[in-house]
Design an enzyme around this catalytic site. Structure first.
Site, short mmCIF file in Angstrom:
data_model
loop_
_atom_site.label_atom_id
_atom_site.label_comp_id
_atom_site.label_asym_id
_atom_site.label_seq_id
_atom_site.Cartn_x
_atom_site.Cartn_y
_atom_site.Cartn_z
N CYS A 188 -8.79 -16.04 14.46
CA CYS A 188 -9.71 -15.41 15.41
C CYS A 188 -10.36 -14.19 14.77
CB CYS A 188 -8.95 -15.01 16.68
SG CYS A 188 -9.97 -14.07 17.86
N ASP A 195 -6.04 -20.20 14.38
CA ASP A 195 -6.74 -21.27 15.08
C ASP A 195 -6.55 -22.55 14.27
OD1 ASP A 195 -7.81 -19.58 17.09
OD2 ASP A 195 -9.45 -18.99 15.75
#
Length: 281
Positions: A188, A195
Site C-alpha cells: 500500500c 497487497d
C-alpha cells in the site's frame, strides 16, 4: 521515482489513521483520489490514455436493514472505467459501506441505486453496481486462471523494486499467448501493508522470455503503489519494451476489509475484464 505519497490529497485520506466507524448511511465518507497523481509519473497523459479498461471491486461484507429492521446481506460488484478522473481510496470505501449497516432501506434495488449514485459522483464517472442476494452467490464461482503459469520456473531473484531492464524478448517470433502468475506482491502506498495478487497477461507480438517476465513481476515485491497504479505501470512497461499488437493485463488482488480490487487494462476498447475469481479471494 517521485514520491507523491505526501501530496495533500493523499495526506487527507483515512489510510493509516484511527477512524470512527459509522453505522448510519453517510456518502461523505467516500474519499476520491485523482488518478493523475500516478499517471504523470509513468508518462501517461489523461488526455490520451494508452489503454482502455476498468477496475472491478468486489464487496463481500455489504449489509443493511429492511424497513422492519431485519438485516439483509449481499455481495456487490462495482465497476469503474479507467477513464474516470478519480479512484476511491479503499479504506474510505469500506467505511462508506459500513455506514449502511444500521440504516433502513426499502429494497435491494434501492441500495443498488444509492451505491451507483454516490460512487459515480465521487469517481466522476458512471459506476456499474450489481448486488447479488444470497440465492445468487453461485454466480461468483472460483475459477482457474487461463494460460501458462510462470510460477514453476526455476529463477533466481535479486530485484525487489520495479526494474524494466529485467524484461527481455525470447525471440523475434510473433506469438499469441496468455500467461499468469500468483507471485505478484506490492505494498500500500500509504500504510506499506502487503497487497497480494494473481495476474494474467495476454499479448500478441514478439515472444517474451517467460523467466524475464516472472523476474520483473517479482520485482514489485517491495514497491509501494495502489493496485490500479501497479497494473498501469506493468501495462506501460510491457508496451514500451515489446510494442505488442495486442496487450491485456489483469490483476486479481486478495481482499482486505471485505473488498478486493481487480484492475484490467487492454490495448483494445472492445475488451472487458475476464470473469474470474480465484480461491485466494
Amino acid at each position: 521515482m517521485t514520491d507523491y505519497s505526501n501530496s495533500p490529497e493523499l495526506q487527507a485520506s483515512v489510510l493509516g489513521k484511527t477512524t470512527q466507524y459509522s453505522d448510519q448511511y453517510d456518502a461523505s465518507l467516500l474519499h476520491p483520489i485523482a488518478r493523475k497523481l500516478n499517471r504523470s509519473q509513468i508518462g501517461v497523459s489523461e488526455q490520451a490514455l494508452p489503454f482502455f479498461g476498468e477496475d472491478t471491486w468486489t464487496g463481500y461484507e455489504l449489509s443493511w436493514l429492511n424497513l422492519k429492521g431485519k438485516p439483509q446481506v449481499a455481495v456487490a460488484t462495482f465497476v469503474f472505467a479507467c477513464q474516470s478522473a478519480k479512484i476511491i481510496e479503499s479504506k474510505s470505501f469500506k467505511l462508506y459501506l459500513n455506514s449502511f449497516n444500521q440504516t433502513r432501506f426499502d429494497s435491494l434495488a434501492s441500495v443498488q441505486a444509492i451505491l451507483a449514485r454516490d460512487l459515480s459522483a465521487a469517481a466522476e464517472t458512471d459506476v456499474r453496481v450489481t448486488l447479488y442476494s444470497p440465492r445468487e452467490f453461485n454466480c461468483l464461482p472460483f475459477t482457474d486462471l487461463p494460460g501458462i503459469c510462470l510460477d514453476e520456473l526455476d529463477i533466481e531473484c535479486h530485484e525487489y523494486a520495479p526494474n524494466t531492464q529485467l524484461l527481455v524478448a525470447k525471440s523475434d517470433e510473433l506469438v499469441s499467448e496468455t500467461l499468469h502468475s500468483h507471485l505478484l506482491k506490492s505494498n500500500c502506498l500509504i500504510t506499506s501493508q502487503p497487497d497480494w495478487a494473481s495476474i494474467v497477461i495476454r499479448y500478441e507480438g514478439k515472444a517474451i522470455c517467460h523467466a524475464s517476465l516472472l523476474k520483473y513481476l517479482v520485482s514489485f515485491r517491495s514497491h509501494n503503489e495502489f493496485h490500479e497504479q501497479c497494473v498501469e505501470r506493468i501495462y506501460c512497461d510491457l508496451q514500451n519494451a515489446f510494442a505488442p499488437t495486442m496487450l491485456e493485463v489483469y490483476a486479481r488482488y486478495t481482499r482486505r476489509g471485505g473488498l478486493d480490487i481487480n484492475p484490467f487494462r487492454s490495448s483494445h476498447s472492445n475488451r472487458t475484464s475476464m470473469l474470474l475469481r480465484t480461491n485466494r479471494q
